[in-house]
Write a protein that holds these residues in place. Structure first.
Motif, PDB file in Angstrom:
ATOM      1  N   THR A 141      16.075  52.676  44.625  1.00  0.00           N
ATOM      2  CA  THR A 141      16.298  52.586  45.793  1.00  0.00           C
ATOM      3  C   THR A 141      17.478  53.141  46.645  1.00  0.00           C
ATOM      4  OG1 THR A 141      17.681  50.521  45.524  1.00  0.00           O
ATOM      5  CG2 THR A 141      15.382  50.211  45.784  1.00  0.00           C
ATOM      6  N   THR A 142      18.321  53.969  45.622  1.00  0.00           N
ATOM      7  CA  THR A 142      19.284  55.005  46.250  1.00  0.00           C
ATOM      8  C   THR A 142      19.787  55.601  45.118  1.00  0.00           C
ATOM      9  OG1 THR A 142      21.553  54.652  47.138  1.00  0.00           O
ATOM     10  CG2 THR A 142      20.984  53.356  45.134  1.00  0.00           C
ATOM     11  N   GLN A 143      20.484  56.685  45.317  1.00  0.00           N
ATOM     12  CA  GLN A 143      21.129  57.371  44.279  1.00  0.00           C
ATOM     13  C   GLN A 143      22.240  56.718  43.607  1.00  0.00           C
ATOM     14  OE1 GLN A 143      23.510  60.967  45.531  1.00  0.00           O
ATOM     15  NE2 GLN A 143      22.796  61.981  43.874  1.00  0.00           N
ATOM     16  N   SER A 144      22.126  56.839  42.336  1.00  0.00           N
ATOM     17  CA  SER A 144      23.015  56.159  41.374  1.00  0.00           C
ATOM     18  C   SER A 144      23.891  57.048  40.399  1.00  0.00           C
ATOM     19  CB  SER A 144      22.249  54.887  40.417  1.00  0.00           C
ATOM     20  OG  SER A 144      21.460  54.193  41.363  1.00  0.00           O
ATOM     21  N   PHE A 145      24.859  56.520  40.150  1.00  0.00           N
ATOM     22  CA  PHE A 145      25.977  57.104  39.110  1.00  0.00           C
ATOM     23  C   PHE A 145      26.043  56.085  38.049  1.00  0.00           C
ATOM     24  CE2 PHE A 145      30.026  59.030  37.871  1.00  0.00           C
ATOM     25  CZ  PHE A 145      29.816  59.884  37.347  1.00  0.00           C
ATOM     26  N   PHE A 146      25.571  56.002  36.926  1.00  0.00           N
ATOM     27  CA  PHE A 146      25.433  55.072  36.051  1.00  0.00           C
ATOM     28  C   PHE A 146      25.908  55.444  34.464  1.00  0.00           C
ATOM     29  CE2 PHE A 146      21.438  56.869  36.045  1.00  0.00           C
ATOM     30  CZ  PHE A 146      20.761  57.035  34.942  1.00  0.00           C
ATOM     31  N   CYS A 147      26.476  54.510  33.900  1.00  0.00           N
ATOM     32  CA  CYS A 147      27.114  54.521  32.627  1.00  0.00           C
ATOM     33  C   CYS A 147      25.915  54.573  31.527  1.00  0.00           C
ATOM     34  CB  CYS A 147      28.081  53.658  32.327  1.00  0.00           C
ATOM     35  SG  CYS A 147      29.095  53.577  30.916  1.00  0.00           S
ATOM     36  N   THR A 148      26.189  55.746  30.636  1.00  0.00           N
ATOM     37  CA  THR A 148      25.291  55.693  29.501  1.00  0.00           C
ATOM     38  C   THR A 148      25.987  55.630  28.284  1.00  0.00           C
ATOM     39  OG1 THR A 148      25.341  58.163  29.362  1.00  0.00           O
ATOM     40  CG2 THR A 148      23.720  57.320  30.524  1.00  0.00           C
ATOM     41  N   GLY A 149      27.303  55.160  28.372  1.00  0.00           N
ATOM     42  CA  GLY A 149      28.089  55.053  27.093  1.00  0.00           C
ATOM     43  C   GLY A 149      29.817  54.900  27.445  1.00  0.00           C
ATOM     44  N   ILE A 150      30.367  53.867  26.844  1.00  0.00           N
ATOM     45  CA  ILE A 150      31.810  53.893  27.042  1.00  0.00           C
ATOM     46  C   ILE A 150      32.355  53.160  25.976  1.00  0.00           C
ATOM     47  CG2 ILE A 150      31.606  51.860  28.650  1.00  0.00           C
ATOM     48  CD1 ILE A 150      33.805  53.024  29.954  1.00  0.00           C
ATOM     49  N   SER A 151      33.458  53.801  25.402  1.00  0.00           N
ATOM     50  CA  SER A 151      34.137  52.904  24.162  1.00  0.00           C
ATOM     51  C   SER A 151      35.460  53.456  24.138  1.00  0.00           C
ATOM     52  CB  SER A 151      33.279  53.308  22.740  1.00  0.00           C
ATOM     53  OG  SER A 151      32.160  52.631  22.454  1.00  0.00           O
ATOM     54  N   VAL A 152      36.307  52.621  23.712  1.00  0.00           N
ATOM     55  CA  VAL A 152      37.792  52.801  23.566  1.00  0.00           C
ATOM     56  C   VAL A 152      38.148  52.626  22.049  1.00  0.00           C
ATOM     57  CG1 VAL A 152      40.081  52.259  24.013  1.00  0.00           C
ATOM     58  CG2 VAL A 152      38.286  52.549  26.025  1.00  0.00           C
ATOM     59  N   ASP A 153      38.919  53.326  21.416  1.00  0.00           N
ATOM     60  CA  ASP A 153      39.344  53.033  20.268  1.00  0.00           C
ATOM     61  C   ASP A 153      40.217  51.746  20.070  1.00  0.00           C
ATOM     62  OD1 ASP A 153      41.038  52.863  17.752  1.00  0.00           O
ATOM     63  OD2 ASP A 153      41.245  54.984  17.802  1.00  0.00           O
ATOM     64  N   PRO A 154      39.751  50.755  19.243  1.00  0.00           N
ATOM     65  CA  PRO A 154      40.317  49.483  19.242  1.00  0.00           C
ATOM     66  C   PRO A 154      41.649  49.439  19.142  1.00  0.00           C
ATOM     67  CG  PRO A 154      38.269  49.611  17.716  1.00  0.00           C
ATOM     68  CD  PRO A 154      38.455  50.896  18.361  1.00  0.00           C
ATOM     69  N   ALA A 155      42.313  50.453  18.580  1.00  0.00           N
ATOM     70  CA  ALA A 155      43.614  50.434  18.457  1.00  0.00           C
ATOM     71  C   ALA A 155      44.717  50.734  19.842  1.00  0.00           C
ATOM     72  CB  ALA A 155      44.059  51.455  17.411  1.00  0.00           C
ATOM     73  N   THR A 156      43.448  51.140  20.906  1.00  0.00           N
ATOM     74  CA  THR A 156      44.325  51.413  21.997  1.00  0.00           C
ATOM     75  C   THR A 156      43.835  50.554  23.120  1.00  0.00           C
ATOM     76  OG1 THR A 156      44.067  53.612  21.432  1.00  0.00           O
ATOM     77  CG2 THR A 156      44.571  53.477  23.576  1.00  0.00           C
ATOM     78  N   GLN A 157      42.746  49.504  22.711  1.00  0.00           N
ATOM     79  CA  GLN A 157      42.184  48.654  23.775  1.00  0.00           C
ATOM     80  C   GLN A 157      43.259  47.812  24.476  1.00  0.00           C
ATOM     81  OE1 GLN A 157      38.710  46.638  21.815  1.00  0.00           O
ATOM     82  NE2 GLN A 157      37.408  48.466  21.970  1.00  0.00           N
ATOM     83  N   ALA A 158      43.039  47.294  25.566  1.00  0.00           N
ATOM     84  CA  ALA A 158      43.916  46.440  26.403  1.00  0.00           C
ATOM     85  C   ALA A 158      45.201  47.062  26.537  1.00  0.00           C
ATOM     86  CB  ALA A 158      44.151  45.239  25.639  1.00  0.00           C
TER      87      ALA A 158
END
Length: 247
Positions: free
Chosen positions: A141-158
């Protein structure tokens, strides 16, 4: 070549390259080390290599050459890559009133759930059908900009790395005037990070992992697991978008 983009958290967002793929794999494996959905599938298949459950290098190399895909990395002050995120821009679409709303129940013709199928296949069709069914609606229904993958090193999370990448993507979507969405694994911190930037949970599916498990698991239960579909509509006054290097 544009300079790397500093973020409010003190990290730098840069364009991902082929040389970064080994580190991407390290981060992906670390991020899913204790993911119950992934671990349950590996246990049922009898495999021990976590990398076998992640995207193969050949597919990632293909993404790098796809002009519709933007792959970014986030680097700390020491120059170490601590996270990555991949986003795809769909083609513009005219609104289609016949498409069901995003919060309606989901089924997908390519992922029928049949009682005659092996339990793991049934579970896969439930979760994949949920993602692909909603993706088809969101992009129809529209143009989309969507995520196909995202991860952060657990040692750096939060510590703001994930939020910085999400903020970058939200600003990019606003630049395109595009809807932005992600089908997110069961991680409360990830949901909160996306919600901070205006994404809202519009649909979810929860599976009882033990209902699809056939092998004993050290006398323990796998528990339930939820996938959430989050959407952010474009904002007319989006935040200024920092440029990635080589953009």
């Amino acid at each position: 070549m544009a300079a790397p983009a500093p973020t409010p958290a003190g990290y730098t967002i840069e364009k991902l390259t082929r040389a970064d793929l080994p580190r991407l794999s390290e981060i992906g494996q670390a991020a899913f080390e204790h993911d119950t959905h992934t671990r349950m599938k590996m246990h049922e298949k009898g495999v021990t290599d976590l990398g076998s459950e992640l995207e193969p290098v050949e597919y990632l190399e293909h993404l790098l050459s796809d002009p519709a895909v933007q792959m970014i990395k986030i680097v700390d002050s020491s120059g170490k890559m601590v996270g990555y995120s991949n986003w795809r821009l769909s083609k513009p679409r005219d609104p289609d009133p016949s498409v069901p709303p995003l919060d309606a129940p989901v089924s997908h013709p390519d992922h029928p759930v049949r009682a005659s199928d092996p339990p793991l296949e049934q579970m896969r069709n439930i979760t994949s059908g949920h993602m692909n069914g909603l993706a088809a609606r969101a992009n129809a229904t529209t143009q989309s900009f969507f995520c196909t993958g995202i991860s952060v090193d657990p040692a750096t999370q939060a510590r703001g790395a994930g939020s910085a990448m999400i903020g970058w993507a939200a600003a990019q979507a606003d630049r395109y005037g595009a809807r932005s969405w992600v089908h997110l694994s069961d991680h409360a911190g990830g949901v909160r990070a996306f919600e901070k930037h205006g994404y809202k949970v519009v649909n979810a599916v929860t599976v009882d992992l033990d209902a699809y498990a056939t092998k004993a698991h050290e006398g323990k239960k796998w528990g339930s697991y939820t996938f959430r579909f989050l959407v952010r509509e474009p904002q007319p006054q989006g935040k200024a978008l920092p440029q990635t290097s080589e953009e």
